[in-house]
Design an enzyme around this catalytic site. Structure first.
Site, PDB file in Angstrom:
ATOM      1  N   SER A   1      10.658   6.388   9.190  1.00  0.00           N
ATOM      2  CA  SER A   1      10.102   6.046  10.495  1.00  0.00           C
ATOM      3  C   SER A   1      10.567   4.656  10.916  1.00  0.00           C
ATOM      4  O   SER A   1      10.528   3.712  10.125  1.00  0.00           O
ATOM      5  CB  SER A   1       8.570   6.086  10.407  1.00  0.00           C
TER       6      SER A   1
ATOM      7  N   CYS B   1       4.509  -5.591  16.092  1.00  0.00           N
ATOM      8  CA  CYS B   1       3.822  -4.665  17.005  1.00  0.00           C
ATOM      9  C   CYS B   1       2.337  -5.042  17.063  1.00  0.00           C
ATOM     10  O   CYS B   1       1.711  -5.275  16.023  1.00  0.00           O
ATOM     11  CB  CYS B   1       4.000  -3.221  16.537  1.00  0.00           C
TER      12      CYS B   1
ATOM     13  N   SER C   1       9.136   5.498  16.539  1.00  0.00           N
ATOM     14  CA  SER C   1       7.853   5.119  17.135  1.00  0.00           C
ATOM     15  C   SER C   1       8.080   4.730  18.582  1.00  0.00           C
ATOM     16  O   SER C   1       8.708   3.710  18.859  1.00  0.00           O
ATOM     17  CB  SER C   1       7.254   3.941  16.363  1.00  0.00           C
ATOM     18  N   LEU C   2       7.591   5.551  19.480  1.00  0.00           N
ATOM     19  CA  LEU C   2       7.845   5.326  20.905  1.00  0.00           C
ATOM     20  C   LEU C   2       6.652   4.614  21.555  1.00  0.00           C
ATOM     21  O   LEU C   2       6.779   3.533  22.102  1.00  0.00           O
ATOM     22  CB  LEU C   2       8.107   6.687  21.568  1.00  0.00           C
ATOM     23  N   HIS C   3       5.525   5.263  21.533  1.00  0.00           N
ATOM     24  CA  HIS C   3       4.227   4.663  21.905  1.00  0.00           C
ATOM     25  C   HIS C   3       4.033   4.276  23.365  1.00  0.00           C
ATOM     26  O   HIS C   3       2.935   3.861  23.739  1.00  0.00           O
ATOM     27  CB  HIS C   3       3.903   3.447  21.030  1.00  0.00           C
TER      28      HIS C   3
ATOM     29  N   GLY D   1       5.964  -2.070   6.706  1.00  0.00           N
ATOM     30  CA  GLY D   1       7.343  -2.506   6.847  1.00  0.00           C
ATOM     31  C   GLY D   1       8.213  -1.617   7.707  1.00  0.00           C
ATOM     32  O   GLY D   1       7.863  -0.480   8.018  1.00  0.00           O
ATOM     33  N   GLU D   2       9.363  -2.158   8.064  1.00  0.00           N
ATOM     34  CA  GLU D   2      10.337  -1.438   8.889  1.00  0.00           C
ATOM     35  C   GLU D   2      11.515  -1.049   7.984  1.00  0.00           C
ATOM     36  O   GLU D   2      12.336  -1.898   7.620  1.00  0.00           O
ATOM     37  CB  GLU D   2      10.780  -2.351  10.051  1.00  0.00           C
TER      38      GLU D   2
ATOM     39  N   CYS E   1       5.890  -7.200   7.802  1.00  0.00           N
ATOM     40  CA  CYS E   1       6.904  -6.707   8.732  1.00  0.00           C
ATOM     41  C   CYS E   1       7.141  -7.775   9.787  1.00  0.00           C
ATOM     42  O   CYS E   1       6.214  -8.439  10.230  1.00  0.00           O
ATOM     43  CB  CYS E   1       6.429  -5.409   9.393  1.00  0.00           C
TER      44      CYS E   1
ATOM     45  N   GLU F   1       0.814  -1.212   0.000  1.00  0.00           N
ATOM     46  CA  GLU F   1       0.000   0.000   0.000  1.00  0.00           C
ATOM     47  C   GLU F   1       0.845   1.258   0.000  1.00  0.00           C
ATOM     48  O   GLU F   1       1.955   1.265   0.537  1.00  0.00           O
ATOM     49  CB  GLU F   1      -0.847   0.048   1.278  1.00  0.00           C
TER      50      GLU F   1
ATOM     51  N   CYS G   1      -0.577  -3.083  15.121  1.00  0.00           N
ATOM     52  CA  CYS G   1      -0.338  -2.730  13.717  1.00  0.00           C
ATOM     53  C   CYS G   1      -0.812  -3.840  12.780  1.00  0.00           C
ATOM     54  O   CYS G   1      -0.427  -5.001  12.940  1.00  0.00           O
ATOM     55  CB  CYS G   1       1.165  -2.483  13.524  1.00  0.00           C
TER      56      CYS G   1
ATOM     57  N   ASN H   1      -5.286   4.052  15.579  1.00  0.00           N
ATOM     58  CA  ASN H   1      -6.234   3.648  14.571  1.00  0.00           C
ATOM     59  C   ASN H   1      -6.634   2.219  14.900  1.00  0.00           C
ATOM     60  O   ASN H   1      -5.793   1.336  14.871  1.00  0.00           O
ATOM     61  CB  ASN H   1      -5.511   3.703  13.222  1.00  0.00           C
TER      62      ASN H   1
ATOM     63  N   CYS I   1       3.153   8.452   1.269  1.00  0.00           N
ATOM     64  CA  CYS I   1       3.605   7.520   2.306  1.00  0.00           C
ATOM     65  C   CYS I   1       3.837   6.171   1.640  1.00  0.00           C
ATOM     66  O   CYS I   1       2.923   5.609   1.032  1.00  0.00           O
ATOM     67  CB  CYS I   1       2.520   7.428   3.380  1.00  0.00           C
TER      68      CYS I   1
ATOM     69  N   CYS J   1      -1.966   2.100   7.448  1.00  0.00           N
ATOM     70  CA  CYS J   1      -1.350   1.224   6.476  1.00  0.00           C
ATOM     71  C   CYS J   1      -1.487  -0.232   6.888  1.00  0.00           C
ATOM     72  O   CYS J   1      -1.424  -0.569   8.047  1.00  0.00           O
ATOM     73  CB  CYS J   1       0.112   1.599   6.290  1.00  0.00           C
TER      74      CYS J   1
HETATM   75  N1  SAH Z   1       7.932   0.323  10.852  1.00  0.00           N
HETATM   76  C1  SAH Z   1       8.056   1.728  11.000  1.00  0.00           C
HETATM   77  C2  SAH Z   1       7.322   2.516   9.934  1.00  0.00           C
HETATM   78  C3  SAH Z   1       5.991   2.007   9.483  1.00  0.00           C
HETATM   79  S1  SAH Z   1       4.691   2.138  10.643  1.00  0.00           S
HETATM   80  C4  SAH Z   1       7.613   2.152  12.389  1.00  0.00           C
HETATM   81  O1  SAH Z   1       7.054   1.327  13.096  1.00  0.00           O
HETATM   82  O2  SAH Z   1       7.860   3.287  12.755  1.00  0.00           O
HETATM   83  C5  SAH Z   1       4.376   3.900  10.624  1.00  0.00           C
HETATM   84  C6  SAH Z   1       3.768   4.426  11.909  1.00  0.00           C
HETATM   85  O3  SAH Z   1       2.414   3.966  12.057  1.00  0.00           O
HETATM   86  C7  SAH Z   1       4.505   3.957  13.169  1.00  0.00           C
HETATM   87  O4  SAH Z   1       4.652   5.034  14.068  1.00  0.00           O
HETATM   88  C8  SAH Z   1       3.568   2.927  13.705  1.00  0.00           C
HETATM   89  O5  SAH Z   1       3.788   2.695  15.060  1.00  0.00           O
HETATM   90  C9  SAH Z   1       2.236   3.546  13.384  1.00  0.00           C
HETATM   91  N2  SAH Z   1       1.082   2.662  13.474  1.00  0.00           N
HETATM   92  C10 SAH Z   1       0.980   1.374  13.102  1.00  0.00           C
HETATM   93  N3  SAH Z   1      -0.248   0.895  13.360  1.00  0.00           N
HETATM   94  C11 SAH Z   1      -0.944   1.917  13.912  1.00  0.00           C
HETATM   95  C12 SAH Z   1      -2.272   2.051  14.409  1.00  0.00           C
HETATM   96  N4  SAH Z   1      -3.125   1.040  14.392  1.00  0.00           N
HETATM   97  N5  SAH Z   1      -2.634   3.252  14.915  1.00  0.00           N
HETATM   98  C13 SAH Z   1      -1.763   4.290  14.939  1.00  0.00           C
HETATM   99  N6  SAH Z   1      -0.506   4.229  14.482  1.00  0.00           N
HETATM  100  C14 SAH Z   1      -0.094   3.040  13.991  1.00  0.00           C
HETATM  101 FE1  SF4 Z   2       6.371  -3.134  11.662  1.00  0.00          FE
HETATM  102 FE2  SF4 Z   2       6.143  -0.518  12.121  1.00  0.00          FE
HETATM  103 FE3  SF4 Z   2       3.976  -2.119  12.104  1.00  0.00          FE
HETATM  104 FE4  SF4 Z   2       5.729  -2.292  14.097  1.00  0.00          FE
HETATM  105  S1  SF4 Z   2       4.462  -0.521  13.580  1.00  0.00           S
HETATM  106  S2  SF4 Z   2       4.825  -4.017  12.994  1.00  0.00           S
HETATM  107  S3  SF4 Z   2       7.634  -1.925  13.036  1.00  0.00           S
HETATM  108  S4  SF4 Z   2       5.290  -1.655  10.374  1.00  0.00           S
END
Ligand code: SAH
Ligand code: SF4
Length: 344
Positions: free
Chosen positions: A194, A118, A217-219, A162-163, A114, A94, A121, A293, A107, A335
């Site tokens: 990212s 996480c 991505s800290l979270h 993806g990462e 990936c 995507e 995600c 999301n 984007c 995504c």
């Molecule tokens: N793998 C990388 C980049 C792709 S994800 C990373 O993790 O940073 C891009 C961003 O979307 C990251 O900050 C990720 O944590 C966030 N993300 C993934 N799923 C999400 C969701 N359901 N709600 C909000 N942010 C999300």
């Molecule tokens: Fe991979 Fe980023 Fe999704 Fe984590 S948030 S699973 S690193 S794409």
């Protein structure tokens, strides 16, 4: 055509010249071919008027082009467009185009799936299918540029599936190709990578001399909760990640972005905001608060009031922060969601 053929969009111009001249084509053709792919963003060689038919036919046979094709498109009421692309082997990825008053952001995905797992995600849930090559990464931008007539793509963010730092070499080459003055000519300052926090690669990236923006991505404000939703934290806990972020900001003189997905009842209290502010106090950074999301019911976004409260606590403590406006909410915004729906 076998899968050993090179992807045409993944060549630097110099590589293209070497490859073409080795096959007996005049060197000046490299510039033309590069120009057609990157500047005019053509989708098929039929459109490349000034190339002789013999060269077009030869390229058709000896190279892979295009690297992807559009399988589906969803347009949001706010103008955001989400693309589902098919790849040569039938995989799908995507990309999202986000128009704004003065900018057009794309984007892009950097992997099919990936491996990082996480829990919140959609992409993480599918595991890693394979890496994308540089051509497949930049072709997402080229395709959007080609199909979006409202203006040039100004910003690219590696925040799709993806990462990126787990596909390091391809991601770097993709950045360089996007930056090429004879190509899309996108400034590094308008590109963001990212990462979930791969510490050795963050340190390596700091040495590349590319003035891109790094987003981490800290979270969560502590290891216990971060490890619960981001398995990578068990390998690189905050005591390793945050110093790497601080060095990155120092070494590159670039402000770093922290992404913090707000999850109701998980990481959204006043105390969490204070803890977060405390931990990142000495890092030159900006915090992007993202209402999570919801990919499944486990994670819900906090109320607008709670989000504002979190934001003010950071701002009161001198941390630059903002809430990311949700875009494309009506079109499987996050995504991984469109592909998930498509694959059932
Ligand atoms: N793998 C990388 C980049 C792709 S994800 C990373 O993790 O940073 C891009 C961003 O979307 C990251 O900050 C990720 O944590 C966030 N993300 C993934 N799923 C999400 C969701 N359901 N709600 C909000 N942010 C999300
Ligand atoms: Fe991979 Fe980023 Fe999704 Fe984590 S948030 S699973 S690193 S794409």
């Amino acid at each position: 055509m076998s899968s050993n053929e090179p992807h045409l969009a993944g060549f630097f111009q110099l590589e293209l010249r070497q490859w073409l001249t080795k096959a007996g084509w005049p060197a000046f053709r490299a510039q033309q071919v590069f120009h057609w792919i990157h500047r005019r963003a053509i989708c098929e060689f039929r459109e490349a008027g000034n190339l002789p038919g013999s060269l077009r036919a030869w390229l058709q046979e000896h190279a892979i082009f295009p690297s992807l094709y559009e399988r589906r498109r969803q347009t949001s009421q706010d103008g955001t467009v989400k693309y589902l692309f098919g790849l040569g082997d039938g995989e799908t990825i995507e990309a999202v185009m986000i128009p704004d008053e003065h900018r057009t952001t794309v984007c892009v995905s950097t992997q099919v799936g990936c491996a990082m797992g996480c829990t919140f995600c959609a992409t993480g849930q599918m595991g890693l299918h394979r890496q994308l090559n540089p051509a497949e990464i930049i072709s997402q931008v080229l395709h959007v540029q080609h199909s979006h007539t409202a203006g040039p793509v100004t910003h690219v963010v590696f925040m799709g599936m993806g990462e990126p730092l787990a596909n390091y070499a391809a991601a770097i080459k993709a950045l360089q190709l996007l930056h090429d003055p004879q190509g899309l000519n996108i400034s590094y300052r308008r590109m963001t990578v990212s990462t979930c926090g791969l510490v050795p690669e963050i340190r390596q990236l700091a040495g590349e001399g590319l003035p891109i923006t790094l987003a981490v991505s800290l979270h969560a404000p502590d290891d216990q909760r971060r490890s619960a939703i981001m398995p990578i934290n068990r390998r690189y806990p905050l005591a390793e990640l945050l110093p790497a972020c601080a060095s990155y900001a120092e070494d590159t003189s670039r402000r770093l972005t922290f992404e913090y997905a707000l999850v109701k009842g998980f990481n959204d209290t006043k105390n969490d905001a204070r803890l977060l502010a405390e931990r990142i106090r000495d890092i030159h950074c900006h915090v992007n608060l993202i209402p999570v999301n919801s990919v499944h019911d486990t994670y819900q976004a906090p109320t607008a009031g709670d989000i504002d409260r979190f934001l003010s606590i950071l701002v009161d403590r001198g941390i630059q922060a903002s809430v990311r406006r949700e875009r494309g909410a009506d079109i499987d915004g996050a995504c991984g969601q469109l592909r998930q729906r498509e694959e059932g």
